[in-house]
Design a protein around this motif. Structure first.
Motif, PDB file in Angstrom:
ATOM      1  N   ILE A  81      -7.855  -9.916   5.170  1.00 52.39           N
ATOM      2  CA  ILE A  81      -7.601  -8.985   4.076  1.00 52.39           C
ATOM      3  C   ILE A  81      -6.299  -9.278   3.352  1.00 52.39           C
ATOM      4  O   ILE A  81      -6.221  -9.223   2.125  1.00 52.39           O
ATOM      5  CB  ILE A  81      -7.624  -7.513   4.598  1.00 52.39           C
ATOM      6  CG1 ILE A  81      -7.356  -6.497   3.458  1.00 52.39           C
ATOM      7  CG2 ILE A  81      -6.577  -7.277   5.697  1.00 52.39           C
ATOM      8  CD1 ILE A  81      -8.560  -6.215   2.667  1.00 52.39           C
ATOM      9  N   GLU A  82      -5.277  -9.670   4.138  1.00 47.78           N
ATOM     10  CA  GLU A  82      -3.975  -9.925   3.527  1.00 47.78           C
ATOM     11  C   GLU A  82      -4.080 -11.048   2.494  1.00 47.78           C
ATOM     12  O   GLU A  82      -3.642 -10.937   1.357  1.00 47.78           O
ATOM     13  CB  GLU A  82      -2.963 -10.290   4.607  1.00 47.78           C
ATOM     14  CG  GLU A  82      -1.563 -10.416   4.037  1.00 47.78           C
ATOM     15  CD  GLU A  82      -0.539 -10.935   5.058  1.00 47.78           C
ATOM     16  OE1 GLU A  82      -0.941 -11.227   6.210  1.00 47.78           O
ATOM     17  OE2 GLU A  82       0.635 -11.061   4.678  1.00 47.78           O
ATOM     18  N   LYS A  83      -4.755 -12.129   2.914  1.00 51.31           N
ATOM     19  CA  LYS A  83      -4.893 -13.286   2.043  1.00 51.31           C
ATOM     20  C   LYS A  83      -5.711 -12.949   0.795  1.00 51.31           C
ATOM     21  O   LYS A  83      -5.366 -13.320  -0.321  1.00 51.31           O
ATOM     22  CB  LYS A  83      -5.569 -14.416   2.831  1.00 51.31           C
ATOM     23  CG  LYS A  83      -5.171 -15.786   2.337  1.00 51.31           C
ATOM     24  CD  LYS A  83      -5.723 -16.846   3.268  1.00 51.31           C
ATOM     25  CE  LYS A  83      -6.244 -17.995   2.431  1.00 51.31           C
ATOM     26  NZ  LYS A  83      -7.242 -18.789   3.169  1.00 51.31           N
ATOM     27  N   GLN A  84      -6.800 -12.211   1.074  1.00 57.63           N
ATOM     28  CA  GLN A  84      -7.679 -11.862  -0.060  1.00 57.63           C
ATOM     29  C   GLN A  84      -6.946 -11.051  -1.120  1.00 57.63           C
ATOM     30  O   GLN A  84      -7.062 -11.314  -2.316  1.00 57.63           O
ATOM     31  CB  GLN A  84      -8.879 -11.055   0.453  1.00 57.63           C
ATOM     32  CG  GLN A  84      -9.953 -11.957   1.032  1.00 57.63           C
ATOM     33  CD  GLN A  84     -11.265 -11.202   1.209  1.00 57.63           C
ATOM     34  OE1 GLN A  84     -11.469 -10.151   0.592  1.00 57.63           O
ATOM     35  NE2 GLN A  84     -12.130 -11.727   2.059  1.00 57.63           N
ATOM     36  N   ILE A  85      -6.163 -10.070  -0.666  1.00 57.64           N
ATOM     37  CA  ILE A  85      -5.458  -9.230  -1.641  1.00 57.64           C
ATOM     38  C   ILE A  85      -4.389 -10.036  -2.371  1.00 57.64           C
ATOM     39  O   ILE A  85      -4.214  -9.918  -3.593  1.00 57.64           O
ATOM     40  CB  ILE A  85      -4.868  -7.977  -0.954  1.00 57.64           C
ATOM     41  CG1 ILE A  85      -6.021  -7.094  -0.459  1.00 57.64           C
ATOM     42  CG2 ILE A  85      -3.984  -7.191  -1.923  1.00 57.64           C
ATOM     43  CD1 ILE A  85      -5.579  -5.828   0.228  1.00 57.64           C
ATOM     44  N   THR A 111      -6.400   2.638  -3.986  1.00 63.07           N
ATOM     45  CA  THR A 111      -6.856   1.708  -5.015  1.00 63.07           C
ATOM     46  C   THR A 111      -7.487   0.513  -4.328  1.00 63.07           C
ATOM     47  O   THR A 111      -6.796  -0.291  -3.702  1.00 63.07           O
ATOM     48  CB  THR A 111      -5.671   1.255  -5.881  1.00 63.07           C
ATOM     49  OG1 THR A 111      -4.973   2.397  -6.336  1.00 63.07           O
ATOM     50  CG2 THR A 111      -6.147   0.446  -7.069  1.00 63.07           C
ATOM     51  N   ARG A 112      -8.827   0.417  -4.430  1.00 61.93           N
ATOM     52  CA  ARG A 112      -9.504  -0.636  -3.682  1.00 61.93           C
ATOM     53  C   ARG A 112     -10.246  -1.633  -4.579  1.00 61.93           C
ATOM     54  O   ARG A 112     -10.869  -2.557  -4.113  1.00 61.93           O
ATOM     55  CB  ARG A 112     -10.470   0.002  -2.674  1.00 61.93           C
ATOM     56  CG  ARG A 112      -9.715   0.861  -1.675  1.00 61.93           C
ATOM     57  CD  ARG A 112     -10.590   1.363  -0.553  1.00 61.93           C
ATOM     58  NE  ARG A 112     -11.503   2.426  -0.965  1.00 61.93           N
ATOM     59  CZ  ARG A 112     -12.799   2.443  -0.692  1.00 61.93           C
ATOM     60  NH1 ARG A 112     -13.335   1.459  -0.024  1.00 61.93           N
ATOM     61  NH2 ARG A 112     -13.559   3.447  -1.096  1.00 61.93           N
ATOM     62  N   LEU A 134      -3.592  -2.537  -9.167  1.00 63.95           N
ATOM     63  CA  LEU A 134      -4.209  -3.409  -8.161  1.00 63.95           C
ATOM     64  C   LEU A 134      -4.128  -2.775  -6.772  1.00 63.95           C
ATOM     65  O   LEU A 134      -3.251  -1.949  -6.498  1.00 63.95           O
ATOM     66  CB  LEU A 134      -3.481  -4.755  -8.133  1.00 63.95           C
ATOM     67  CG  LEU A 134      -3.688  -5.642  -9.357  1.00 63.95           C
ATOM     68  CD1 LEU A 134      -2.728  -6.819  -9.324  1.00 63.95           C
ATOM     69  CD2 LEU A 134      -5.123  -6.136  -9.409  1.00 63.95           C
ATOM     70  N   PRO A 135      -5.046  -3.169  -5.901  1.00 58.97           N
ATOM     71  CA  PRO A 135      -4.959  -2.692  -4.516  1.00 58.97           C
ATOM     72  C   PRO A 135      -3.622  -3.096  -3.910  1.00 58.97           C
ATOM     73  O   PRO A 135      -3.055  -4.120  -4.285  1.00 58.97           O
ATOM     74  CB  PRO A 135      -6.099  -3.423  -3.810  1.00 58.97           C
ATOM     75  CG  PRO A 135      -7.027  -3.846  -4.890  1.00 58.97           C
ATOM     76  CD  PRO A 135      -6.181  -4.060  -6.108  1.00 58.97           C
ATOM     77  N   GLY A 136      -3.123  -2.303  -2.997  1.00 59.48           N
ATOM     78  CA  GLY A 136      -1.825  -2.583  -2.398  1.00 59.48           C
ATOM     79  C   GLY A 136      -1.915  -3.666  -1.337  1.00 59.48           C
ATOM     80  O   GLY A 136      -2.954  -3.925  -0.751  1.00 59.48           O
ATOM     81  N   LEU A 137      -0.768  -4.343  -1.181  1.00 58.40           N
ATOM     82  CA  LEU A 137      -0.705  -5.385  -0.154  1.00 58.40           C
ATOM     83  C   LEU A 137      -0.737  -4.735   1.222  1.00 58.40           C
ATOM     84  O   LEU A 137      -0.092  -3.718   1.464  1.00 58.40           O
ATOM     85  CB  LEU A 137       0.589  -6.178  -0.321  1.00 58.40           C
ATOM     86  CG  LEU A 137       0.609  -7.098  -1.536  1.00 58.40           C
ATOM     87  CD1 LEU A 137       2.033  -7.332  -1.999  1.00 58.40           C
ATOM     88  CD2 LEU A 137      -0.079  -8.409  -1.189  1.00 58.40           C
ATOM     89  N   GLN A 192       0.824  -1.199   0.000  1.00 59.76           N
ATOM     90  CA  GLN A 192       0.000   0.000   0.000  1.00 59.76           C
ATOM     91  C   GLN A 192       0.862   1.253   0.000  1.00 59.76           C
ATOM     92  O   GLN A 192       1.861   1.320   0.706  1.00 59.76           O
ATOM     93  CB  GLN A 192      -0.865  -0.044   1.256  1.00 59.76           C
ATOM     94  CG  GLN A 192      -2.115   0.766   1.158  1.00 59.76           C
ATOM     95  CD  GLN A 192      -2.933   0.548   2.411  1.00 59.76           C
ATOM     96  OE1 GLN A 192      -3.461  -0.534   2.647  1.00 59.76           O
ATOM     97  NE2 GLN A 192      -2.992   1.562   3.247  1.00 59.76           N
ATOM     98  N   SER A 193       0.514   2.203  -0.828  1.00 61.03           N
ATOM     99  CA  SER A 193       1.199   3.491  -0.941  1.00 61.03           C
ATOM    100  C   SER A 193       2.631   3.377  -1.455  1.00 61.03           C
ATOM    101  O   SER A 193       3.439   4.290  -1.290  1.00 61.03           O
ATOM    102  CB  SER A 193       1.226   4.242   0.408  1.00 61.03           C
ATOM    103  OG  SER A 193      -0.075   4.628   0.743  1.00 61.03           O
TER     104      SER A 193
END
Ligand code: GDP
Ligand code: MG
Length: 753
Positions: free
Chosen positions: A185-189, A62-63, A170-173, A37-38
């Motif tokens: 959330i970590e796994k999903q991303i 970015t979500r 893509l959304p950030g880790l 992220q960021s």
């Protein structure tokens, strides 16, 4: 300026090739940015596209995945001016200067716009509005409170300045869930990212911020999972400007820390503050360049740093990919060129039709047509069918099968009742009783019978004529089909020639029959002759009488069986079977004849009943082949035995019964008619085909060429005759264009390598 601008012309040309040639797509890789992220993913992407349009900022911005399709359009593309699109409304206040600048800009600036899949038919010309729409659309699905969603936003950007390429933001880790984010959330991303980068076609831009230890780089870990050899991963080190004083990332950038085939590239994107003060993209790129050139640690490798170098690397990677696909495209292109050249050749050469050689072209096509006509008749055409009889063979079939059988099927006495024969005999003898066979009566009776041959002969001429017509309609060639008018004219002219010959041929055939009617040659060597016929009739009669007498005596002396309708009665001995036989005969003949008992008489007399017909050999005529036949009765040269058998059972029960002498005479005349008719029939069967060959078939064969030349080879007709089939000339044009495209494509490809 797009970072990948250099590639645009080449890729566009190749793309044109692949779309025009129906080759498989160029299938450029998808650029996928991943990172924590960021880390600066959206910023990097923006730099590559060369447009300010993505939401950026601290925290999770970015979500939802953003699938960004860049579409290169030509500046004069009709798409640009399509009016049935709703344009985005800019509601922000516009100053006079803005307005002037925009108005001025819109004239030079080519049209660029974005379109969202979820908002079809709406064009976003203002890229700030695109950013706003991404934000809105993100909130709509993923909620306002930091939630993420795997449902992608699809955005297409149309511009003459972009490369046809697909990119994914893509959304950030992230590790710790915040806001509405689920606990995993970590796994999903991670899963979401893996889904995109595991495709072998994706180039992974793994962004890691330089101010965080590379060991902790989640993006590199993920990239390694799907690209263990690091062949399609480009490491991007962002935020080099934010590193602690005195530290640098030289080791990483020179590949000493983490091995990646495509290497690490350091970049400096716009900081949050730059964004706040609306620092332009160009400005920030200049600042970035300055940063590397002046930095003590990086100035030696400044050429291999920054967004510009990232662009070069991407260019190289994409080019490499294209080159890998080229051999395939080349091979396909060669095949297509060969095929198209062949097709083009089949349409004929355009140059041949210059003013000077129009005549020779027409002559050539004419000759070909005439030769096809002739060879079809002669049976040496190159396109002889094995499926059905054609051309000359059909004519042969008409003569031998159709005509021959229809002649054979004529019964020369079927329409001649015994009463008529008797009347004719009586009339011809006049007031005094004749002493011997009334020849005059024979002459009188046989002439109309010969006329029975006319209708089948007419039909024979017609059939051959129809066959020739068919042949002439099938005499075209591939070259000829290019000139439909000439083809029509050729067919018309030959048809006319055939039509002209139909009259004389028919007339001649008629006169053939007429001459046979004109003189009855009783001296013909094959003619049975009155005396011989007479003696045989008398002899038979005597034999029958004797036989009958002995039979009558032995079995049933009083036997007399009246027929059901009572019109005739027969003296028979074995009454049962005879009566049966007669009844059967009567039933059958009354089915086919209107003159009931007279027919019965004839059938019985000649011993030719229906059952004998049906068991006749297959070479016997089929009455249905010639519907114009008087009737379908079979007839052969008179056979003796049935007559012998049945003669004595005959007994006419007319108002006035025939005397024995009359019966004899009638029978005699009938035999003479049959004999004579057979002779004439044989001659007609021989002469009619000869006449048709001479007057119709051979004549048209021999004169077809001259007739065509005479009627059609005229200077003033040339233009009209050589009028080309429009479809065909269009086809050829299309073919020529296609071939030009292929050649051009081949040239482009050889340049690329
Ligand atoms: P993302 O979350 O990975 O998409 O990161 P963004 O592109 O949104 O950037 C996150 C924040 O970092 C923004 O405020 C950017 O301005 C800032 N940023 C990104 N790259 C750099 C950089 O190279 N230098 C500086 N100073 N700030 C950066
Ligand atoms: Mg982002």
């Amino acid at each position: 300026m797009s970072a990948l601008q250099d590639l645009i012309p080449t890729v566009n040309k190749l793309q044109d090739i692949v779309t025009n040639t129906n080759l498989t797509d160029l299938d450029l890789p998808i650029l996928t940015v991943i990172g924590s992220q960021s880390a600066g993913k959206s910023s990097v992407l923006e730099n590559i596209v060369g447009k300010d349009f993505l939401p950026r900022g601290t925290g999770i911005v970015t979500r939802r995945p953003l699938i960004l399709q860049l579409i290169n359009i030509k500046e004069d593309d009709p798409l640009v001016h399509k009016s049935d699109f709703e344009a985005d409304q800019d509601h922000s206040e516009v100053t006079l200067e803005d307005h002037l600048r925009n108005a001025g800009a819109s004239q030079v600036e080519p049209a660029e716009w974005g379109e969202f899949l979820h908002l079809p038919g709406k064009r976003f010309y203002n890229f700030n509005n695109i950013r706003k729409e991404i934000e809105n659309e993100t909130s709509r699905i993923a909620g306002k409170n930091k939630g993420i969603s795997r449902i992608p936003i699809n955005l297409k950007i149309y511009s003459p300045k972009v490369l046809n390429l697909t990119m994914v933001d893509l959304p950030g880790l992230t590790k710790i869930p915040i806001g509405d984010q689920p606990t995993d959330i970590e796994k999903q991303i991670k899963n979401l990212i893996l889904e995109y980068i595991s495709k072998p076609n994706s180039i992974i831009l793994a962004v890691s911020p330089a101010n965080v230890d590379l060991v902790n780089s989640e993006s590199l870990k993920l990239a390694r999972q799907v690209d263990p050899l690091g062949k399609r991963t480009i490491g991007i080190l962002s935020k080099l400007d934010l590193m602690d004083h005195g530290t640098n990332a030289l080791d990483i950038l020179t590949g000493k820390v983490y091995p990646l085939k495509l290497g690490f590239i350091g970049v400096v994107n716009r900081s949050q503050q730059d964004i706040s003060v609306n620092k332009s993209l160009e400005e920030s790129l200049r600042a970035e360049e300055e940063f590397f050139r002046s930095h003590p640690a990086y100035k030696n490798i400044a050429g291999r740093c920054g967004t510009a170098f990232l662009a070069k690397t991407l260019n190289k990677t994409l080019m490499h990919h294209i080159r890998e696909r080229l051999p395939d495209i080349k091979a396909k292109l060669n095949t297509l060129m060969g095929q198209t050249e062949q097709e083009l050749a089949s349409y004929g050469d355009l140059n041949i039709v210059s003013k000077q050689n129009r005549g020779s072209l027409i002559l050539m096509l004419m000759n070909k047509f005439a030769n096809n006509f002739i060879s079809s008749i002669e049976g040496n055409s190159s396109e002889i069918s094995t499926k059905e009889l054609c051309g000359g063979a059909r004519i042969y079939y008409i003569y031998n099968e159709v005509f021959g059988n229809s002649l054979l099927s004529i019964n020369p006495v079927s329409n001649l009742p015994v009463q008529d024969i008797r009347t004719a005999i009586r009339n011809s003898t006049g007031p005094r009783p004749s002493l011997f066979v009334p020849e005059l009566a024979f002459d009188l009776l046989v002439k109309p019978q010969i006329k029975l041959l006319e209708s089948p002969s007419h039909r024979c001429v017609e059939l051959v004529y129809e066959e020739l017509m068919k042949i002439c309609h099938n005499c075209g060639s591939q070259e000829l089909s290019r000139y439909p008018k000439l083809q029509t004219k050729l067919i018309e002219t030959v048809s006319e020639l055939l039509r002209e010959r139909l009259g004389p041929t028919t007339k001649y055939v008629e006169s053939l029959i007429e001459i046979h009617r004109a003189y009855i040659n009783t001296n013909h060597p094959n003619f049975v002759g009155a005396a011989a016929a007479m003696s045989s009739v008398v002899e038979e009669r005597q034999k029958q009488k004797q036989k009958q007498k002995s039979k009558d005596h032995a079995r049933s002396p009083n036997g007399s069986v009246p027929l059901e309708n009572g019109t005739s009665s027969h003296k028979v001995s074995d009454a049962g079977s005879r009566a049966e036989e007669l009844r059967e005969l009567e039933r059958k003949s009354s089915n086919t004849s209107t003159s009931g008992d007279k027919e019965l008489f004839l059938n019985f007399f000649f011993g030719k009943d229906q059952s004998q017909n049906s068991s006749s050999p297959p070479s016997q005529p089929q009455p249905s082949q010639f519907p114009s036949e008087p009737d379908g009765l079979q007839f052969n040269i008179p056979s003796q035995s049935p007559i012998e058998k049945k003669m004595e059972h005959l007994n006419m029960k007319e108002e006035e019964e025939l005397s024995e002498r009359e019966e004899l005479e009638c029978e005699l005349i009938r035999r003479l008619i049959i004999s004579y008719f057979s002779i004439v029939r044989e001659m007609i069967q021989d002469q009619v085909p000869k006449a048709i060959m001479c007057l119709l078939v051979n004549f048209s064969k021999e004169s077809v060429q001259n007739t065509l030349v005479q009627k059609l080879y005229r200077e003033e007709l040339f233009d009209e005759l050589l009028y080309e089939d429009e479809n065909l000339s269009q086809e050829r044009e299309k073919c020529e264009k296609l071939l030009a495209t292929y050649r051009e494509a081949a040239a482009i490809i050889s340049e690329v390598v």
